[in-house]
Design a protein around this motif. Structure first.
Motif, mmCIF file in Angstrom:
data_model
loop_
_atom_site.group_PDB
_atom_site.id
_atom_site.type_symbol
_atom_site.label_atom_id
_atom_site.label_comp_id
_atom_site.label_asym_id
_atom_site.label_seq_id
_atom_site.Cartn_x
_atom_site.Cartn_y
_atom_site.Cartn_z
ATOM 1 N N SER A 5 0.839 -1.198 0.000
ATOM 2 C CA SER A 5 0.000 0.000 0.000
ATOM 3 C C SER A 5 0.873 1.248 0.000
ATOM 4 C CB SER A 5 -0.933 0.001 1.212
ATOM 5 O OG SER A 5 -0.190 -0.033 2.395
ATOM 6 N N GLU A 6 0.307 2.355 -0.451
ATOM 7 C CA GLU A 6 1.003 3.646 -0.488
ATOM 8 C C GLU A 6 0.550 4.446 0.727
ATOM 9 O OE1 GLU A 6 3.377 6.775 -1.799
ATOM 10 O OE2 GLU A 6 3.228 4.843 -2.789
ATOM 11 N N SER A 7 1.420 4.526 1.689
ATOM 12 C CA SER A 7 1.100 5.211 2.934
ATOM 13 C C SER A 7 1.753 6.572 2.973
ATOM 14 C CB SER A 7 1.589 4.354 4.104
ATOM 15 O OG SER A 7 1.174 4.910 5.317
ATOM 16 N N GLY A 8 1.140 7.515 3.692
ATOM 17 C CA GLY A 8 1.732 8.837 3.898
ATOM 18 C C GLY A 8 1.505 9.824 2.784
ATOM 19 N N ALA A 9 0.624 9.522 1.855
ATOM 20 C CA ALA A 9 0.365 10.448 0.751
ATOM 21 C C ALA A 9 -0.532 11.597 1.222
ATOM 22 C CB ALA A 9 -0.298 9.716 -0.410
ATOM 23 N N GLU A 65 -10.294 18.668 -5.700
ATOM 24 C CA GLU A 65 -10.404 20.087 -6.014
ATOM 25 C C GLU A 65 -11.536 20.308 -7.004
ATOM 26 O OE1 GLU A 65 -7.753 23.572 -8.199
ATOM 27 O OE2 GLU A 65 -6.842 21.649 -7.725
ATOM 28 N N ALA A 66 -12.365 21.305 -6.731
ATOM 29 C CA ALA A 66 -13.425 21.702 -7.654
ATOM 30 C C ALA A 66 -12.854 22.717 -8.640
ATOM 31 C CB ALA A 66 -14.599 22.304 -6.889
ATOM 32 N N GLU A 67 -13.535 22.892 -9.764
ATOM 33 C CA GLU A 67 -13.060 23.846 -10.777
ATOM 34 C C GLU A 67 -12.984 25.273 -10.240
ATOM 35 O OE1 GLU A 67 -13.936 22.686 -15.299
ATOM 36 O OE2 GLU A 67 -15.752 22.813 -14.079
ATOM 37 N N ASN A 68 -13.825 25.597 -9.255
ATOM 38 C CA ASN A 68 -13.819 26.958 -8.711
ATOM 39 C C ASN A 68 -12.743 27.144 -7.641
ATOM 40 O OD1 ASN A 68 -14.841 25.595 -6.535
ATOM 41 N ND2 ASN A 68 -16.769 26.729 -6.429
ATOM 42 N N GLY A 69 -11.919 26.113 -7.369
ATOM 43 C CA GLY A 69 -10.814 26.246 -6.433
ATOM 44 C C GLY A 69 -11.063 25.656 -5.057
ATOM 45 N N GLU A 70 -12.281 25.296 -4.728
ATOM 46 C CA GLU A 70 -12.553 24.670 -3.426
ATOM 47 C C GLU A 70 -11.785 23.357 -3.335
ATOM 48 O OE1 GLU A 70 -16.761 24.046 -3.652
ATOM 49 O OE2 GLU A 70 -17.232 25.940 -2.696
ATOM 50 N N THR A 71 -11.174 23.109 -2.179
ATOM 51 C CA THR A 71 -10.446 21.853 -1.997
ATOM 52 C C THR A 71 -10.927 21.150 -0.731
ATOM 53 O OG1 THR A 71 -8.659 22.940 -0.802
ATOM 54 C CG2 THR A 71 -8.352 22.624 -3.173
ATOM 55 N N TYR A 72 -10.878 19.818 -0.786
ATOM 56 C CA TYR A 72 -11.266 18.963 0.327
ATOM 57 C C TYR A 72 -10.141 17.951 0.525
ATOM 58 C CZ TYR A 72 -15.766 20.912 -1.018
ATOM 59 O OH TYR A 72 -16.780 21.771 -1.344
ATOM 60 N N GLN A 73 -9.692 17.805 1.776
ATOM 61 C CA GLN A 73 -8.530 16.964 2.046
ATOM 62 C C GLN A 73 -8.925 15.609 2.623
ATOM 63 O OE1 GLN A 73 -5.441 18.894 4.291
ATOM 64 N NE2 GLN A 73 -4.452 16.960 4.786
ATOM 65 N N PHE A 74 -8.337 14.552 2.050
ATOM 66 C CA PHE A 74 -8.497 13.195 2.562
ATOM 67 C C PHE A 74 -7.563 12.998 3.755
ATOM 68 C CE2 PHE A 74 -10.293 12.575 -1.564
ATOM 69 C CZ PHE A 74 -11.119 11.463 -1.479
ATOM 70 N N SER A 75 -7.937 12.112 4.667
ATOM 71 C CA SER A 75 -7.076 11.715 5.784
ATOM 72 C C SER A 75 -6.805 10.230 5.669
ATOM 73 C CB SER A 75 -7.765 11.989 7.118
ATOM 74 O OG SER A 75 -8.016 13.361 7.271
ATOM 75 N N GLU A 76 -5.606 9.825 6.050
ATOM 76 C CA GLU A 76 -5.271 8.406 5.993
ATOM 77 C C GLU A 76 -5.928 7.707 7.177
ATOM 78 O OE1 GLU A 76 -1.529 5.518 4.912
ATOM 79 O OE2 GLU A 76 -1.123 7.559 5.595
ATOM 80 N N TYR A 77 -6.786 6.764 6.868
ATOM 81 C CA TYR A 77 -7.537 6.023 7.870
ATOM 82 C C TYR A 77 -6.730 4.832 8.386
ATOM 83 C CZ TYR A 77 -11.316 3.128 9.758
ATOM 84 O OH TYR A 77 -12.093 2.343 10.554
ATOM 85 N N GLU A 78 -6.150 4.101 7.464
ATOM 86 C CA GLU A 78 -5.218 3.007 7.759
ATOM 87 C C GLU A 78 -4.227 2.983 6.608
ATOM 88 O OE1 GLU A 78 -7.441 -0.967 6.216
ATOM 89 O OE2 GLU A 78 -8.347 -0.047 7.974
ATOM 90 N N SER A 79 -3.215 2.153 6.686
ATOM 91 C CA SER A 79 -2.154 2.158 5.694
ATOM 92 C C SER A 79 -2.702 2.033 4.264
ATOM 93 C CB SER A 79 -1.182 1.009 5.964
ATOM 94 O OG SER A 79 -0.147 1.028 5.012
ATOM 95 N N GLY A 80 -2.566 3.094 3.497
ATOM 96 C CA GLY A 80 -2.986 3.092 2.097
ATOM 97 C C GLY A 80 -4.467 3.342 1.865
ATOM 98 N N VAL A 81 -5.248 3.531 2.929
ATOM 99 C CA VAL A 81 -6.693 3.793 2.792
ATOM 100 C C VAL A 81 -6.962 5.220 3.254
ATOM 101 C CG1 VAL A 81 -9.016 3.105 3.475
ATOM 102 C CG2 VAL A 81 -7.238 1.369 3.200
ATOM 103 N N TYR A 82 -7.495 6.034 2.343
ATOM 104 C CA TYR A 82 -7.737 7.443 2.614
ATOM 105 C C TYR A 82 -9.235 7.721 2.563
ATOM 106 C CZ TYR A 82 -2.762 7.650 1.800
ATOM 107 O OH TYR A 82 -1.415 7.441 1.879
#
Length: 154
Positions: A77-81, A86-103
Motif C-alpha cells: 500500500s502507499e502510505s503517507g500520501a 479540487e473543484a473547478e472553482n478552487g474549493e479543496t477537500y482533504q483526505f485523511s489516511e484512515y489506515e495504511s494506504g486507505v484514505y
C-alpha cells in the motif's frame, strides 16, 4: 492367407506408429513456455482505487502498487500520501489516511453540477493530478433478490 494377415498387420502397425509419432510431435511442440514481459516486469505503478461520494457520505480511496504476477508477496500500500479533491472553482477537500494506504474524506457538501479532480502527492515528492470530471449520480437500488441453490452449496 497367413501371409496376407501378417502383411496387413505390419501396414496397420506402421500407420499407427507414424500417427503416434506425428501426434507426439504436435503435442510436444505446443508446450512452449510463454512468459510475456508484463508478467515478469519489475517496475511498479501506483494504483488508485476509490470513489468520490457526493451524496453526503464518506469517500474512500485506496492507494497501492502493482506487482509481478509471479510474486506471492502481499500487495504494497502507499502510505503517507497527501490527497485532495479540487473543484473547478478552487474549493479543496482533504483526505485523511484512515489506515495504511486507505484514505477517507468525511461527508462533504459536494455539488453535483461541478467538476472535480483528484490530486495526490506521494512521500517521495512525485505528484499526480487527474483531469476535471463531471460527477455522475448513481441511481438508487430498487430491489435486491437472491436464489439459494442447495446443489451448489457443497
Amino acid at each position: 492367407m497367413k501371409i496376407v494377415k501378417e502383411k496387413n498387420f505390419k501396414i496397420v502397425r506402421a500407420k499407427w506408429l507414424a500417427w503416434s509419432a506425428v501426434a507426439g510431435l504436435a503435442v510436444g511442440s505446443c508446450i512452449d513456455p510463454f512468459s510475456p514481459p508484463e508478467v515478469n516486469n519489475t517496475e511498479t505503478y501506483m494504483v488508485v482505487d476509490g470513489f468520490l461520494n457526493v451524496n453526503g457520505d464518506t469517500s474512500v480511496v485506496k492507494l497501492s502498487h502493482t506487482q509481478n504476477t509471479n510474486e506471492n508477496a502481499p500487495v504494497t500500500s502507499e502510505s503517507g500520501a497527501f490527497m485532495t479533491v479540487e473543484a473547478e472553482n478552487g474549493e479543496t477537500y482533504q483526505f485523511s489516511e484512515y489506515e495504511s494506504g486507505v484514505y477517507k474524506l468525511p461527508p462533504a457538501s459536494l455539488d453535483l453540477n461541478k467538476r472535480y479532480r483528484l490530486h495526490i502527492k506521494r512521500t517521495n515528492g512525485s505528484e499526480y493530478e487527474s483531469e476535471f470530471v463531471e460527477v455522475s449520480k448513481t441511481p438508487p437500488i430498487d430491489s435486491i433478490t437472491y436464489r439459494y441453490d442447495a446443489g451448489r452449496d457443497a
